[in-house]
Design an enzyme around this catalytic site. Structure first.
Site, PDB file in Angstrom:
ATOM      1  N   HIS A 117     -55.305  18.717 -39.026  1.00 22.15           N
ATOM      2  CA  HIS A 117     -54.975  20.130 -39.228  1.00 22.15           C
ATOM      3  C   HIS A 117     -53.616  20.412 -38.589  1.00 22.15           C
ATOM      4  O   HIS A 117     -53.562  20.849 -37.430  1.00 22.15           O
ATOM      5  CB  HIS A 117     -56.014  21.024 -38.549  1.00 22.15           C
ATOM      6  CG  HIS A 117     -57.337  21.024 -39.217  1.00 22.15           C
ATOM      7  ND1 HIS A 117     -57.693  21.975 -40.138  1.00 22.15           N
ATOM      8  CD2 HIS A 117     -58.396  20.192 -39.103  1.00 22.15           C
ATOM      9  CE1 HIS A 117     -58.927  21.732 -40.566  1.00 22.15           C
ATOM     10  NE2 HIS A 117     -59.380  20.658 -39.952  1.00 22.15           N
TER      11      HIS A 117
ATOM     12  N   GLU B 241     -51.737  22.790 -38.784  1.00 23.73           N
ATOM     13  CA  GLU B 241     -51.514  24.205 -38.418  1.00 23.73           C
ATOM     14  C   GLU B 241     -51.731  24.463 -36.926  1.00 23.73           C
ATOM     15  O   GLU B 241     -51.148  25.388 -36.367  1.00 23.73           O
ATOM     16  CB  GLU B 241     -52.417  25.130 -39.253  1.00 23.73           C
ATOM     17  CG  GLU B 241     -53.919  25.064 -38.971  1.00 23.73           C
ATOM     18  CD  GLU B 241     -54.649  24.015 -39.808  1.00 23.73           C
ATOM     19  OE1 GLU B 241     -53.997  23.045 -40.240  1.00 23.73           O
ATOM     20  OE2 GLU B 241     -55.876  24.168 -40.019  1.00 23.73           O
TER      21      GLU B 241
ATOM     22  N   CYS C 120     -57.152  18.686 -44.464  1.00 27.14           N
ATOM     23  CA  CYS C 120     -58.466  18.123 -44.155  1.00 27.14           C
ATOM     24  C   CYS C 120     -59.344  18.097 -45.410  1.00 27.14           C
ATOM     25  O   CYS C 120     -59.200  17.220 -46.234  1.00 27.14           O
ATOM     26  CB  CYS C 120     -59.111  18.869 -42.988  1.00 27.14           C
ATOM     27  SG  CYS C 120     -60.369  17.868 -42.203  1.00 27.14           S
TER      28      CYS C 120
HETATM   29  N1  GLN Z   1     -65.939  18.689 -44.299  1.00 30.78           N
HETATM   30  C1  GLN Z   1     -64.921  17.703 -44.132  1.00 30.78           C
HETATM   31  C2  GLN Z   1     -65.265  16.693 -43.053  1.00 30.78           C
HETATM   32  O1  GLN Z   1     -66.106  16.947 -42.221  1.00 30.78           O
HETATM   33  C3  GLN Z   1     -63.584  18.347 -43.835  1.00 30.78           C
HETATM   34  C4  GLN Z   1     -63.534  19.038 -42.516  1.00 30.78           C
HETATM   35  C5  GLN Z   1     -62.375  19.971 -42.370  1.00 30.78           C
HETATM   36  O2  GLN Z   1     -61.788  20.420 -43.341  1.00 30.78           O
HETATM   37  N2  GLN Z   1     -62.034  20.296 -41.151  1.00 30.78           N
HETATM   38  O3  GLN Z   1     -64.710  15.642 -43.005  1.00 30.78           O
END
Ligand code: GLN
Length: 543
Positions: free
Chosen positions: A516, A518, A386
């Protein structure tokens, strides 16, 4: 309804591993062939975990249906190997919000709406809904917080009433037994007091789980039995373990599965726990170790480090390592030190793989970008999750495409090269300060490009689903420029508008995911991108 409920409360301390206990009890019931599910009750006023800082609360676990929930739901999913949904996490905030909304809609027929009975009734309605929708034989109900806390009183009241009317319920109390260093003896008194406090709520535990550094002995079992009014064989030891997936085996060995079903008048069938047994056996024999560095920022509380902020990442590393027959060693790296001292980056050489996990906001970001640049150039296997993918794009834009000062608009509003920019549908939400549950959340599909590393890792599937939690994306206006310099977007949303996966083909392993991965990793089904990282890490020099 034929569902039976097993309520799990905690005493003496928080952080006892109640989630693992709950998940382990569910696992031994599942092993007997029952359908099992679980509910987590959290006493806080937040409607969900999404608006809390991870150092306050631990990881925000994202469910398939986009719930931003307590990390324990992750434990349930990993142990049961089943999806758990948003409604399985009940908070005080949700309960009150709903009752007040119903009152405003005249749904209480002009009655005076009161804390008792209406709040416990709403709690009950939510628990029964889960039981009905999942059609589970057994639903675990984990009560967050510690017995004696003011804020979980209404949940205990709801459960006490539920037991009176429904009866198909048992209570399991997990209490901590300290072994004070100066005494060197396991003490039962705090556990006794916590059972008293539970009794004061009108609840008598049927089973006590004795959480301690060691296995509880006979003398202390007798003591708890006498003072807490449970049978001696209903005191179950839960010593510290090296591997949490051993807990179901430890419980089963002490006859916990039998005890629970017999309390409900059922006959015990010996459970099939052989897959857990082989996993534990295998992990105890592993000789080689991969060293993974996680460059993040939600680590420390005061003088202590807390790994809870990234629990699913840790579990995913474990699953992938075991799948490749190696041990794992994780080290936490605070990216801010690289901002002060670039020469510290050299330490990254000692890792077999590096991860930049999800994150938000400006702090530590420049250090993370420096770390990403280092591992890209030094060909150290890298997985960006992400924010970790977004920052890898920023780094590539700055240093390879020479787009000077490229950045994400999350951190620099009027940046010259906004290579990561806000998702169009998010602009209005932020203007109106609508922060709760408004990110791009939950499962979304991506189409994978043929011939890429990512597609190969996903067993050459053309389409995959992963769970998301973000407001920003790769800015479509920069895609061509990035691709021209060798960055490959290996997966895109089906309409091709969103960049879901990226990789650098010339690097041994440099992969990023907007999602994500994970959250979907399970002990016997590691997340493909983590599996890829560990495979590359093994190739890098392994000791
Ligand atoms: N801050 C980034 C976004 O909002 C990444 C978010 C995250 O890593 N879950 O897109």
């Amino acid at each position: 309804m034929k569902t039976k409920f097993v309520v799990i409360t905690g005493g003496v301390l928080s952080g006892l591993g109640k989630g693992v206990v709950t998940a382990s009890i569910g696992s031994i019931l599942k092993a007997q062939g029952y359908k099992v599910s679980a509910v987590k009750i959290d006493p806080y006023i937040n409607v969900d975990a999404g608006t809390m800082r991870p150092t306050e609360h631990g990881e925000v676990f994202v469910t398939e249906d986009g719930g931003e929930t307590d990390q324990d739901l992750g434990n349930y999913e990993r142990f049961f190997d089943e999806n758990i949904f948003k409604k399985h996490n009940i908070t005080t905030g949700q309960v009150y919000l709903n009752v007040i909304q119903k009152e405003r809609n005249l749904e209480y027929d002009g009655k005076c709406v009161e804390v008792i009975p209406h709040i416990p009734l709403e709690v009950r309605r939510r628990i029964f809904k889960v039981a009905k929708d999942t059609k589970a034989d057994y639903v675990m109900i984990e009560v967050g917080g510690t017995i004696g806390d003011y804020q979980n009183v209404l949940f205990l009241e709801a459960l006490r009433e539920m037991k009176r009317e429904y009866n198909n319920m048992i209570f399991v109390h997990v209490a901590y037994l300290p072994v004070p260093g100066n005494i060197g003896e396991m003490k039962t008194k705090p556990a006794q007091h916590s059972v008293r406090a539970l009794n004061a709520s009108g609840i008598q535990p049927d089973i006590i789980i004795a959480r301690a550094s060691n296995m509880i002995d006979k003398i202390r079992r007798e003591k708890l039995s006498t003072f807490c009014n449970v049978k001696e064989d209903a005191v179950i030891g839960a010593p510290d373990v090296f591997n949490i997936y051993e807990v179901p085996l430890i419980f089963e060995k002490q006859g916990l599965g039998k005890k629970i079903v017999e309390k409900f008048g059922k006959k015990y069938k010996k459970g099939k726990l052989s897959k857990w047994e082989s996993l534990i056996k295998k992990t105890k024999k592993l000789k080689k170790t991969v060293k993974i560095g996680i460059v993040g920022k939600y680590f420390d509380i005061g003088d202590f480090t807390l790994e809870d902020s990234y629990i699913s990442v840790i579990e995913a590393i474990k699953h992938a390592s075991w799948n490749n027959s190696v041990n794992y060693k994780i080290e936490w790296i605070d990216s801010k030190k690289y901002e002060k001292n670039k020469s510290a980056l050299k330490e990254l050489d000692k890792y077999n793989g590096v991860i930049v996990p999800g994150g938000f906001g400006y702090s530590g970001v420049e250090g993370k970008i420096l770390a990403i640049e280092y591992v890209r150039k030094k060909k150290i296997p890298y997985l960006g999750i992400c924010y970790g993918m977004q920052l890898a794009v920023v780094e590539f834009a700055r240093n390879v495409c020479k787009l000077e000062g490229a950045n994400t608009t999350e951190n620099e509003k009027n940046v010259k090269h906004p290579v990561i920019d806000i998702l169009p549908e998010q602009i209005e939400k932020l203007k109106q300060k609508k922060y709760g549950a408004t990110m791009r959340l939950g499962t979304y599909p991506a189409k994978l490009k043929r011939g890429t590393k990512v597609r190969k890792l996903y067993k050459n599937k053309g389409k995959v689903d992963e769970r998301h939690r973000h407001r920003y994306e790769v800015n479509p206006e920069y895609i061509e420029r990035l691709e021209k310099k060798g960055l490959v977007f290996s997966g895109k949303s089906p309409d091709r508008s969103l960049m879901e996966f990226m990789e650098l083909p010339k690097h041994p392993y440099f992969v990023g995911a907007q999602a994500h991965p994970e959250f979907k990793s399970r002990p016997f089904r590691p997340a493909p991108l983590f599996d890829g990282l560990i495979k590359a890490a093994i190739k890098k020099r392994i000791k």
